[in-house]
Design an enzyme around this catalytic site. Sequence first.
Site, PDB file in Angstrom:
ATOM      1  N   GLU A  44       0.843  -1.198   0.000  1.00  0.00           N
ATOM      2  CA  GLU A  44       0.000   0.000   0.000  1.00  0.00           C
ATOM      3  C   GLU A  44       0.882   1.253   0.000  1.00  0.00           C
ATOM      4  OE1 GLU A  44      -3.570   2.166   2.468  1.00  0.00           O
ATOM      5  OE2 GLU A  44      -2.554   0.444   3.387  1.00  0.00           O
ATOM      6  N   ASP A  73       9.243   5.355  -7.136  1.00  0.00           N
ATOM      7  CA  ASP A  73       7.946   6.006  -6.999  1.00  0.00           C
ATOM      8  C   ASP A  73       8.009   7.289  -7.810  1.00  0.00           C
ATOM      9  OD1 ASP A  73       5.391   5.427  -5.817  1.00  0.00           O
ATOM     10  OD2 ASP A  73       5.582   7.331  -4.772  1.00  0.00           O
ATOM     11  N   ASP A 159       2.462   9.504 -20.721  1.00  0.00           N
ATOM     12  CA  ASP A 159       3.408   9.775 -21.821  1.00  0.00           C
ATOM     13  C   ASP A 159       2.767  10.420 -23.060  1.00  0.00           C
ATOM     14  OD1 ASP A 159       5.672   9.047 -20.482  1.00  0.00           O
ATOM     15  OD2 ASP A 159       5.756   7.013 -21.290  1.00  0.00           O
TER      16      ASP A 159
HETATM   17  P1  ITT Z   1       4.636   0.488  -8.666  1.00  0.00           P
HETATM   18  O1  ITT Z   1       4.225   1.336  -7.491  1.00  0.00           O
HETATM   19  O2  ITT Z   1       4.263  -0.932  -8.511  1.00  0.00           O
HETATM   20  O3  ITT Z   1       6.069   0.690  -9.057  1.00  0.00           O
HETATM   21  P2  ITT Z   1       2.798   2.240 -10.105  1.00  0.00           P
HETATM   22  O4  ITT Z   1       2.263   2.260 -11.495  1.00  0.00           O
HETATM   23  O5  ITT Z   1       1.805   2.269  -8.971  1.00  0.00           O
HETATM   24  O6  ITT Z   1       3.781   0.993  -9.960  1.00  0.00           O
HETATM   25  P3  ITT Z   1       3.770   4.765  -9.112  1.00  0.00           P
HETATM   26  O7  ITT Z   1       3.196   4.543  -7.766  1.00  0.00           O
HETATM   27  O8  ITT Z   1       5.147   5.327  -9.191  1.00  0.00           O
HETATM   28  O9  ITT Z   1       3.792   3.440  -9.972  1.00  0.00           O
HETATM   29  O10 ITT Z   1       2.694   5.624  -9.901  1.00  0.00           O
HETATM   30  C1  ITT Z   1       3.035   6.512 -10.786  1.00  0.00           C
HETATM   31  C2  ITT Z   1       2.016   6.716 -11.868  1.00  0.00           C
HETATM   32  O11 ITT Z   1       2.504   7.875 -12.555  1.00  0.00           O
HETATM   33  C3  ITT Z   1       1.964   5.582 -12.899  1.00  0.00           C
HETATM   34  O12 ITT Z   1       0.921   4.691 -12.698  1.00  0.00           O
HETATM   35  C4  ITT Z   1       1.797   6.364 -14.209  1.00  0.00           C
HETATM   36  O13 ITT Z   1       0.446   6.668 -14.417  1.00  0.00           O
HETATM   37  C5  ITT Z   1       2.534   7.661 -13.930  1.00  0.00           C
HETATM   38  N1  ITT Z   1       3.915   7.551 -14.406  1.00  0.00           N
HETATM   39  C6  ITT Z   1       5.032   7.176 -13.706  1.00  0.00           C
HETATM   40  N2  ITT Z   1       6.120   7.186 -14.484  1.00  0.00           N
HETATM   41  C7  ITT Z   1       5.701   7.566 -15.701  1.00  0.00           C
HETATM   42  C8  ITT Z   1       6.338   7.741 -16.939  1.00  0.00           C
HETATM   43  O14 ITT Z   1       7.637   7.513 -17.097  1.00  0.00           O
HETATM   44  N3  ITT Z   1       5.608   8.131 -17.975  1.00  0.00           N
HETATM   45  C9  ITT Z   1       4.295   8.364 -17.851  1.00  0.00           C
HETATM   46  N4  ITT Z   1       3.595   8.197 -16.728  1.00  0.00           N
HETATM   47  C10 ITT Z   1       4.291   7.813 -15.652  1.00  0.00           C
END
Ligand code: ITT
Length: 203
Positions: A44, A73, A159
Amino acid sequence: MNRKRLILSTGNSNKVEEIKYILKDLPIDVLSKDDLGFKDLEIEEDGKTLEENAIKKASILAKKVEDMVIADDSGLFVGYLNGAPGLHSARYAGDNSNDRANNIKLLNELKDVPLEKRDAYFRTVIALIGVDGKVTILTGECKGTIGFEPKGNKGFGYDPLFIVEGYDKTFGELGEEVKNKISHRAKALEKLREEIGKMVEDE
Ligand code: ITT
């Protein structure tokens, strides 16, 4: 000597692909938590900062393995929206949201906002936990502007809406080769590469 392993504590397969691609030349094996059979390990994200969430994601997995672990993150911070979606980027459109719903919500929030007020940046925080338990934080940012419609089908998340400063194209249009050189994640991983290089040398 056994090759060192680096385990990625992320459930996001797009991130896994980017991280493996960027670190492919390091003399270590990079594996995801799914590769190790921890697919069902849900963590979480209840921290107040990207740092807190990255450390939490990395340390829970680090307790279960004997290798180095990293967690990423990340978030998109939009100036006009006072930094939203920010920490809540993954669930911007609600608990069961997906990339498409998040993008639609972002476009709606910026409806009629002119280009010069659509500045934004991505920020990535990576927590590295060494085999000795030491935590190292590495960060990267990438500036840009939120477009008026999705463009390109490469990448993931926001993106297709993120027009990269100096490129005039979205990450969705630029594709992995460019993104993985200049992105927020690429910058943080470049610093990680140096840290890991030192660790491997020290042994
Ligand atoms: P984990 O926590 O399991 O790593 P997550 O998808 O939940 O995966 P995050 O908590 O870091 O990852 O959430 C970040 C969100 O921000 C992710 O779901 C995307 O929508 C966006 N995001 C993160 N990096 C990105 C990137 O390089 N390009 C575009 N969107 C991105």
